[in-house]
Design a protein around this motif. Sequence first.
Motif, PDB file in Angstrom:
ATOM      1  N   SER A   2       1.993  10.453   1.613  1.00 53.55           N
ATOM      2  CA  SER A   2       2.110  11.873   1.948  1.00 53.55           C
ATOM      3  C   SER A   2       1.747  12.055   3.414  1.00 53.55           C
ATOM      4  O   SER A   2       1.103  11.192   4.018  1.00 53.55           O
ATOM      5  N   ARG A   3       2.157  13.157   3.976  1.00 59.56           N
ATOM      6  CA  ARG A   3       1.871  13.396   5.397  1.00 59.56           C
ATOM      7  C   ARG A   3       0.376  13.542   5.641  1.00 59.56           C
ATOM      8  O   ARG A   3      -0.153  13.104   6.655  1.00 59.56           O
ATOM      9  N   ARG A   4      -0.313  14.205   4.734  1.00 60.58           N
ATOM     10  CA  ARG A   4      -1.759  14.332   4.794  1.00 60.58           C
ATOM     11  C   ARG A   4      -2.321  14.024   3.420  1.00 60.58           C
ATOM     12  O   ARG A   4      -1.691  14.312   2.404  1.00 60.58           O
ATOM     13  N   HIS A   5      -3.515  13.445   3.367  1.00 58.79           N
ATOM     14  CA  HIS A   5      -4.126  13.146   2.085  1.00 58.79           C
ATOM     15  C   HIS A   5      -4.269  14.433   1.268  1.00 58.79           C
ATOM     16  O   HIS A   5      -4.760  15.446   1.762  1.00 58.79           O
ATOM     17  N   GLY A   6      -3.806  14.383   0.029  1.00 55.99           N
ATOM     18  CA  GLY A   6      -3.883  15.542  -0.841  1.00 55.99           C
ATOM     19  C   GLY A   6      -2.612  16.350  -0.902  1.00 55.99           C
ATOM     20  O   GLY A   6      -2.447  17.168  -1.799  1.00 55.99           O
ATOM     21  N   ASP A   7      -1.708  16.148   0.060  1.00 55.17           N
ATOM     22  CA  ASP A   7      -0.412  16.828   0.003  1.00 55.17           C
ATOM     23  C   ASP A   7       0.449  16.217  -1.092  1.00 55.17           C
ATOM     24  O   ASP A   7       0.201  15.096  -1.564  1.00 55.17           O
ATOM     25  N   TYR A   8       1.496  16.955  -1.481  1.00 56.94           N
ATOM     26  CA  TYR A   8       2.480  16.357  -2.373  1.00 56.94           C
ATOM     27  C   TYR A   8       3.110  15.146  -1.686  1.00 56.94           C
ATOM     28  O   TYR A   8       3.309  15.132  -0.467  1.00 56.94           O
ATOM     29  N   ALA A   9       3.427  14.145  -2.473  1.00 56.28           N
ATOM     30  CA  ALA A   9       3.956  12.900  -1.918  1.00 56.28           C
ATOM     31  C   ALA A   9       5.391  13.073  -1.427  1.00 56.28           C
ATOM     32  O   ALA A   9       6.201  13.739  -2.072  1.00 56.28           O
ATOM     33  N   MET A  10       5.674  12.463  -0.290  1.00 57.46           N
ATOM     34  CA  MET A  10       7.063  12.342   0.144  1.00 57.46           C
ATOM     35  C   MET A  10       7.799  11.382  -0.776  1.00 57.46           C
ATOM     36  O   MET A  10       8.997  11.510  -1.023  1.00 57.46           O
ATOM     37  N   ALA A  11       7.068  10.396  -1.272  1.00 60.40           N
ATOM     38  CA  ALA A  11       7.581   9.469  -2.285  1.00 60.40           C
ATOM     39  C   ALA A  11       6.385   8.831  -2.960  1.00 60.40           C
ATOM     40  O   ALA A  11       5.329   8.642  -2.347  1.00 60.40           O
TER      41      ALA A  11
ATOM     42  N   ALA B 267      16.831  15.670   1.150  1.00 59.88           N
ATOM     43  CA  ALA B 267      16.100  15.893   2.397  1.00 59.88           C
ATOM     44  C   ALA B 267      15.403  17.253   2.351  1.00 59.88           C
ATOM     45  O   ALA B 267      15.860  18.188   1.685  1.00 59.88           O
ATOM     46  N   ASP B 268      14.286  17.350   3.038  1.00 64.07           N
ATOM     47  CA  ASP B 268      13.614  18.633   3.221  1.00 64.07           C
ATOM     48  C   ASP B 268      12.875  18.595   4.548  1.00 64.07           C
ATOM     49  O   ASP B 268      13.092  17.696   5.356  1.00 64.07           O
ATOM     50  N   ILE B 269      11.979  19.544   4.776  1.00 61.62           N
ATOM     51  CA  ILE B 269      11.280  19.610   6.059  1.00 61.62           C
ATOM     52  C   ILE B 269      10.298  18.459   6.251  1.00 61.62           C
ATOM     53  O   ILE B 269       9.845  18.217   7.368  1.00 61.62           O
ATOM     54  N   HIS B 270       9.981  17.752   5.156  1.00 61.98           N
ATOM     55  CA  HIS B 270       8.988  16.688   5.233  1.00 61.98           C
ATOM     56  C   HIS B 270       9.600  15.307   5.475  1.00 61.98           C
ATOM     57  O   HIS B 270       8.973  14.448   6.093  1.00 61.98           O
ATOM     58  N   ALA B 271      10.815  15.072   4.990  1.00 65.92           N
ATOM     59  CA  ALA B 271      11.419  13.742   5.121  1.00 65.92           C
ATOM     60  C   ALA B 271      12.911  13.826   4.858  1.00 65.92           C
ATOM     61  O   ALA B 271      13.381  14.682   4.100  1.00 65.92           O
ATOM     62  N   THR B 272      13.643  12.912   5.476  1.00 66.47           N
ATOM     63  CA  THR B 272      15.071  12.812   5.202  1.00 66.47           C
ATOM     64  C   THR B 272      15.286  12.114   3.869  1.00 66.47           C
ATOM     65  O   THR B 272      14.403  11.408   3.362  1.00 66.47           O
TER      66      THR B 272
ATOM     67  N   LEU C 141      -4.047   6.349 -15.628  1.00 65.64           N
ATOM     68  CA  LEU C 141      -4.480   7.739 -15.483  1.00 65.64           C
ATOM     69  C   LEU C 141      -5.383   7.898 -14.262  1.00 65.64           C
ATOM     70  O   LEU C 141      -5.127   8.733 -13.391  1.00 65.64           O
ATOM     71  N   ALA C 142      -6.433   7.104 -14.184  1.00 67.89           N
ATOM     72  CA  ALA C 142      -7.349   7.203 -13.047  1.00 67.89           C
ATOM     73  C   ALA C 142      -6.669   6.791 -11.749  1.00 67.89           C
ATOM     74  O   ALA C 142      -6.916   7.390 -10.690  1.00 67.89           O
ATOM     75  N   GLN C 143      -5.805   5.783 -11.825  1.00 71.56           N
ATOM     76  CA  GLN C 143      -5.105   5.324 -10.619  1.00 71.56           C
ATOM     77  C   GLN C 143      -4.257   6.431 -10.016  1.00 71.56           C
ATOM     78  O   GLN C 143      -4.189   6.598  -8.794  1.00 71.56           O
ATOM     79  N   ALA C 144      -3.591   7.195 -10.868  1.00 70.78           N
ATOM     80  CA  ALA C 144      -2.732   8.278 -10.375  1.00 70.78           C
ATOM     81  C   ALA C 144      -3.534   9.518 -10.008  1.00 70.78           C
ATOM     82  O   ALA C 144      -3.256  10.174  -8.995  1.00 70.78           O
ATOM     83  N   LEU C 145      -4.546   9.842 -10.800  1.00 70.74           N
ATOM     84  CA  LEU C 145      -5.309  11.065 -10.556  1.00 70.74           C
ATOM     85  C   LEU C 145      -6.055  11.018  -9.223  1.00 70.74           C
ATOM     86  O   LEU C 145      -6.339  12.055  -8.625  1.00 70.74           O
ATOM     87  N   HIS C 146      -6.367   9.841  -8.756  1.00 74.16           N
ATOM     88  CA  HIS C 146      -7.013   9.696  -7.457  1.00 74.16           C
ATOM     89  C   HIS C 146      -6.150  10.300  -6.338  1.00 74.16           C
ATOM     90  O   HIS C 146      -6.680  10.726  -5.299  1.00 74.16           O
ATOM     91  N   HIS C 147      -4.840  10.370  -6.552  1.00 75.46           N
ATOM     92  CA  HIS C 147      -3.919  10.885  -5.537  1.00 75.46           C
ATOM     93  C   HIS C 147      -3.642  12.375  -5.691  1.00 75.46           C
ATOM     94  O   HIS C 147      -2.948  12.963  -4.851  1.00 75.46           O
ATOM     95  N   VAL C 148      -4.144  12.997  -6.742  1.00 74.64           N
ATOM     96  CA  VAL C 148      -3.837  14.406  -6.994  1.00 74.64           C
ATOM     97  C   VAL C 148      -4.658  15.298  -6.073  1.00 74.64           C
ATOM     98  O   VAL C 148      -5.891  15.385  -6.183  1.00 74.64           O
ATOM     99  N   ALA C 149      -4.001  15.944  -5.131  1.00 76.68           N
ATOM    100  CA  ALA C 149      -4.612  16.976  -4.283  1.00 76.68           C
ATOM    101  C   ALA C 149      -5.967  16.534  -3.720  1.00 76.68           C
ATOM    102  O   ALA C 149      -6.111  15.423  -3.232  1.00 76.68           O
ATOM    103  N   HIS C 150      -6.959  17.430  -3.799  1.00 81.98           N
ATOM    104  CA  HIS C 150      -8.300  17.191  -3.270  1.00 81.98           C
ATOM    105  C   HIS C 150      -9.316  17.366  -4.399  1.00 81.98           C
ATOM    106  O   HIS C 150      -9.013  17.973  -5.432  1.00 81.98           O
ATOM    107  N   PRO C 151     -10.556  16.864  -4.229  1.00 81.97           N
ATOM    108  CA  PRO C 151     -11.549  16.984  -5.304  1.00 81.97           C
ATOM    109  C   PRO C 151     -11.745  18.399  -5.824  1.00 81.97           C
ATOM    110  O   PRO C 151     -11.881  18.604  -7.028  1.00 81.97           O
TER     111      PRO C 151
END
Length: 291
Positions: A187-196, A258-263, A94-104
């Motif tokens: 992700s392209r920027r920290h806090g963005d949705y993940a490309m993978a 594919a989308d605008i962020h990654a093939t 839970l904590a491992q994944a939540l660290h990647h969710v968006a911004h504080p």
Amino acid sequence: MKPPAFRYHDPAELGEAVDLLARLGPDGKVLAGGQSLIPLLNMRLAAPAHLVDINRITELNTITAEPGGVRVGALARHRAVERSAEARAVQPLLAQALHHVAHPVIRNRGTVVGSIVHADPSAEMPAVLALLGGSVRLASSRGERDVPAAEFFVGPLETALQPGELAVSAFFPALPERSGTAFCEVSRRHGDYAMAGVAAAVTLDEDLRIRSARVACVSVGPVPVVIDVTAVCGAGPASSVDWDAVADAVRERIDPEADIHATAEYRRHLTGVLAVRALRSAADAAGESEE
């Protein structure tokens, strides 16, 4: 932009909320953290006639950690779950994944259950619930029912939640002894949705050989993609695993778009890399739990 007109309700008790939702049916939309719903309203991608704000229902603001798992109430914020030592001790993923969710600032307001109900295939919490074989508890005027994660996510932004129902909690089971978990994403920027992204769980036997290895992949399908790679890992220690074969096995089981962020091909390659990274970290954590 401004949202379309709606009627606002703020019930103070769970019974009042479910009775209200039963009357409203498809015209009612629940507001908890609002970090997904408010933008959808402002962009007019959602236009409910009634908005049911559940933030006064204090009984839903709970985090209960027991030996069998962690139950997170519908109003528990991402940040509260991320910082809960009790929840981390029972289910560290839970904590491992939540660290990647968006911004504080988003985690301070958004809710774990709200993220799960939103069911974005690029989000972290649906993948965590799916990997662990957790469930969502739904309440209505007819009573409560628990829906397994494998049945809850039915498509992009689609779940088994029916009109008139309220998701009151999510349950994240604990793993057996000598288990480890990890979460990796790009992700392209920290806090963005993940490309993978990949959530991983590994369980070792008494001789520290891999007994179970599973991953849940983010952003590569309409719902979280759970893959059992135990057979590919073999029955030996992590040091003997053919990790290239594991990466290939994961890539064969996913169908990214594919989308605008990654093939699509980049997402496929990246998911294999992240799967190996997460599995190796999870196996290391499982070995350390034995020490």
